[in-house]
Design a protein around this motif. Structure first.
Motif, mmCIF file in Angstrom:
data_model
loop_
_atom_site.group_PDB
_atom_site.id
_atom_site.type_symbol
_atom_site.label_atom_id
_atom_site.label_comp_id
_atom_site.label_asym_id
_atom_site.label_seq_id
_atom_site.Cartn_x
_atom_site.Cartn_y
_atom_site.Cartn_z
ATOM 1 N N TYR A 190 0.828 -1.201 0.000
ATOM 2 C CA TYR A 190 0.000 0.000 0.000
ATOM 3 C C TYR A 190 0.867 1.258 0.000
ATOM 4 O O TYR A 190 0.346 2.365 -0.117
ATOM 5 N N GLN A 198 -1.622 -7.094 -15.645
ATOM 6 C CA GLN A 198 -1.130 -5.714 -15.684
ATOM 7 C C GLN A 198 0.402 -5.757 -15.820
ATOM 8 O O GLN A 198 1.122 -6.031 -14.862
ATOM 9 N N GLU A 247 2.606 -2.608 -13.740
ATOM 10 C CA GLU A 247 2.209 -2.399 -12.354
ATOM 11 C C GLU A 247 3.108 -1.341 -11.700
ATOM 12 O O GLU A 247 2.615 -0.429 -11.039
ATOM 13 N N ASN A 260 0.159 0.865 -12.042
ATOM 14 C CA ASN A 260 -1.111 0.357 -12.588
ATOM 15 C C ASN A 260 -1.432 1.053 -13.911
ATOM 16 O O ASN A 260 -2.578 1.396 -14.197
ATOM 17 N N LYS A 284 -0.893 3.992 -14.775
ATOM 18 C CA LYS A 284 -1.114 5.438 -14.642
ATOM 19 C C LYS A 284 0.260 6.115 -14.597
ATOM 20 O O LYS A 284 1.212 5.553 -14.066
ATOM 21 N N THR A 289 -0.687 4.545 -1.543
ATOM 22 C CA THR A 289 -1.990 4.400 -2.181
ATOM 23 C C THR A 289 -2.976 5.484 -1.726
ATOM 24 O O THR A 289 -3.937 5.776 -2.432
ATOM 25 N N ALA A 298 -2.674 6.604 -9.415
ATOM 26 C CA ALA A 298 -3.306 5.325 -9.047
ATOM 27 C C ALA A 298 -3.732 5.325 -7.586
ATOM 28 O O ALA A 298 -3.309 4.462 -6.799
ATOM 29 N N TRP A 330 -5.563 4.686 -4.120
ATOM 30 C CA TRP A 330 -6.302 3.588 -3.502
ATOM 31 C C TRP A 330 -6.122 2.255 -4.258
ATOM 32 O O TRP A 330 -6.922 1.340 -4.103
ATOM 33 N N HIS A 331 -5.085 2.184 -5.024
ATOM 34 C CA HIS A 331 -4.775 0.923 -5.734
ATOM 35 C C HIS A 331 -3.634 0.210 -5.022
ATOM 36 O O HIS A 331 -2.515 0.728 -4.963
ATOM 37 N N LYS A 381 -0.150 -5.232 -6.559
ATOM 38 C CA LYS A 381 -0.505 -6.657 -6.541
ATOM 39 C C LYS A 381 0.734 -7.524 -6.294
ATOM 40 O O LYS A 381 1.827 -7.210 -6.762
#
Length: 429
Positions: free
Chosen positions: A246, A273, A276, A292, A294, A316, A337, A339-340, A343
């Motif tokens: 995060y 993705q 990332e 992500n 962006k 995030t 990005a 709140w993403h 991963k």
């Protein structure tokens, strides 16, 4: 024949019914042996009544005559069948000799020559057709024999011989050409194999040195990865992967003089993705940080051929990011990005941008230069911590991805060399 016999019987019975038998008279039937009819013995004398035959006697005479006719027809059919079988056997032997077959071999299929009709007219017609068929087959055999024994004209034979000789020479030339090509290919393959074996031996020696432990370097982190060419096959790979994040801080030392753009120092791809996390300078565009897929443009300038310390932070929450060069914060922003979460379980590559997880590299996006001290933390480092790392006043390896020799593999001609980045940086000043 049975129909004729039945008709005679019916006529006799009808005649007897019309005249009517004399009261008290009885019919007496006497069997006549077939031998008597074949021998031509005369029929027994019929009793005369007033100079005329009685109806019973007429009926007996008609039956005997019909029987004699049947016997004669049977004899005729038997002799004709024997003749046809004999002719068919001779013809089969002739055909077997002409066609290379073994004499006496039974022919497949049903022999219909013996299935002759019983009516005399049909018998004659069937015999005529059979004889004509035999005649045609004999003519065909004679023609085949004549053709097989024929001799080609002299001119045609010479032309054929010349043509065959020309084809043979062409075939020999083609075989010689194929042999030459095979020899050249073998020589080229041998040279290529020797070259490949030399390169593999050099790589194997280097791997052996690396497997001996960290004794090749002064400390486990005192090495650099060299990527000297802009290709799609030189790269380094971090063995460890990332957990779900995060927030993060990524720091590294790099040196590059590539133009235009230094390429992709690192990229992290996950299933679904490929972008990332990516740091890239492509063409004449500024350095960009992708999360992500962006994009945020970073105000960093590192393509002067000198060692530079680069750090990027991200969280995030609101997508906040920071960019540091040589310990100095040069840029900050938000909404990257937001709140993403990052991963987990992806692939981390040094020197190449991934279009799929772990592959599909593009040579135009490859990093050209040297990398060292690539570390990742799962938090945003304070500005003072980043300054201390850049000034070489503290050694703080990443708690998620540390820069150690046994965690970095190189491929495609990339290499690892001993280095003291702080010492070499002083030389660049």
């Amino acid at each position: 024949m049975l129909a004729l016999l039945a008709a005679g019987v019916a006529l006799a019975v009808a005649a007897g019914a019309q005249d009517g038998p004399a009261p008290g008279n009885r019919f007496v039937c006497t069997a006549l042996p077939p031998e008597a009819a074949r021998a031509g013995c005369p029929l027994p004398a019929m009793p005369m009544q007033g100079g005329a035959l009685s109806p019973e006697e007429e009926l007996r005479a008609a039956v005997l005559q019909l029987r004699e006719t049947v016997v004669q027809q049977k004899e005729t059919l038997g002799s004709q069948r024997e003749a046809i079988r004999e002719l068919t056997a001779k013809l089969a032997r002739c055909e077997g000799l002409a066609g290379g077959k073994v004499p006496g071999r039974a022919a497949s299929g049903k022999d219909t020559m013996g299935d002759l009709p019983r009516d005399p007219g049909h018998v004659v017609e069937q015999l005529s057709r059979s004889l004509q068929t035999l005649k045609d087959r004999l003519e065909s055999l004679e023609l085949r024999a004549n053709v097989s024994n024929a001799v080609l004209p002299g001119d045609f034979r010479e032309v054929l011989q010349r043509r065959l000789g020309e084809l043979e020479r062409q075939l020999l030339r083609k075989v010689a050409e194929l042999e030459d090509e095979k020899s050249l290919l073998h020589n080229e393959t041998s040279a290529h194999r020797q070259k490949t074996e030399s390169a593999l031996n050099a790589l194997l020696q280097r791997v052996t040195e690396l497997e001996r432990g960290n004794s090749a370097f002064k400390s486990p982190d005192a090495f650099k990865v060299s990527l000297p060419l802009r290709t799609n096959y030189l790269y380094g790979k971090i063995k460890k992967t990332l957990p779900e994040l995060y927030a993060f801080t990524i720091c590294l030392w790099l040196r590059s003089s590539a133009s235009p753009g230094i390429g992709t120092p690192f990229s992290y791809a996950v299933p679904g993705q490929a972008n990332e996390i990516v740091l890239i300078e492509w063409g004449n565009n500024p350095i960009e940080l992708l999360i992500n897929d962006k994009v945020a443009q970073l105000p960093l300038f590192v393509s002067d051929g000198k060692w530079h310390h680069i750090c990027v932070t991200w969280t995030t929450r609101d997508g906040m990011w920071e960019a540091f060069q040589d310990g100095e914060k040069l840029g900050t922003g938000e909404n990257l990005a937001p709140w993403h979460p990052i991963k987990p379980g992806g692939v981390l590559i040094l020197g190449q941008e991934q279009d799929t997880v772990g592959g599909r590299f593009d040579a135009t996006q490859a990093f050209v230069g040297e990398l060292s001290q690539f570390n990742i933390w799962d938090r945003v480092l304070r500005a003072q911590e980043i300054i201390n790392i850049a000034n070489c006043s503290t050694n703080m390896p990443g708690n998620i991805i540390p820069w150690v020799d046994n965690n970095v593999d190189v491929f495609g001609g990339a290499s690892k060399w001993p280095v003291e980045t702080c010492e070499e940086r002083l030389l660049d000043l």
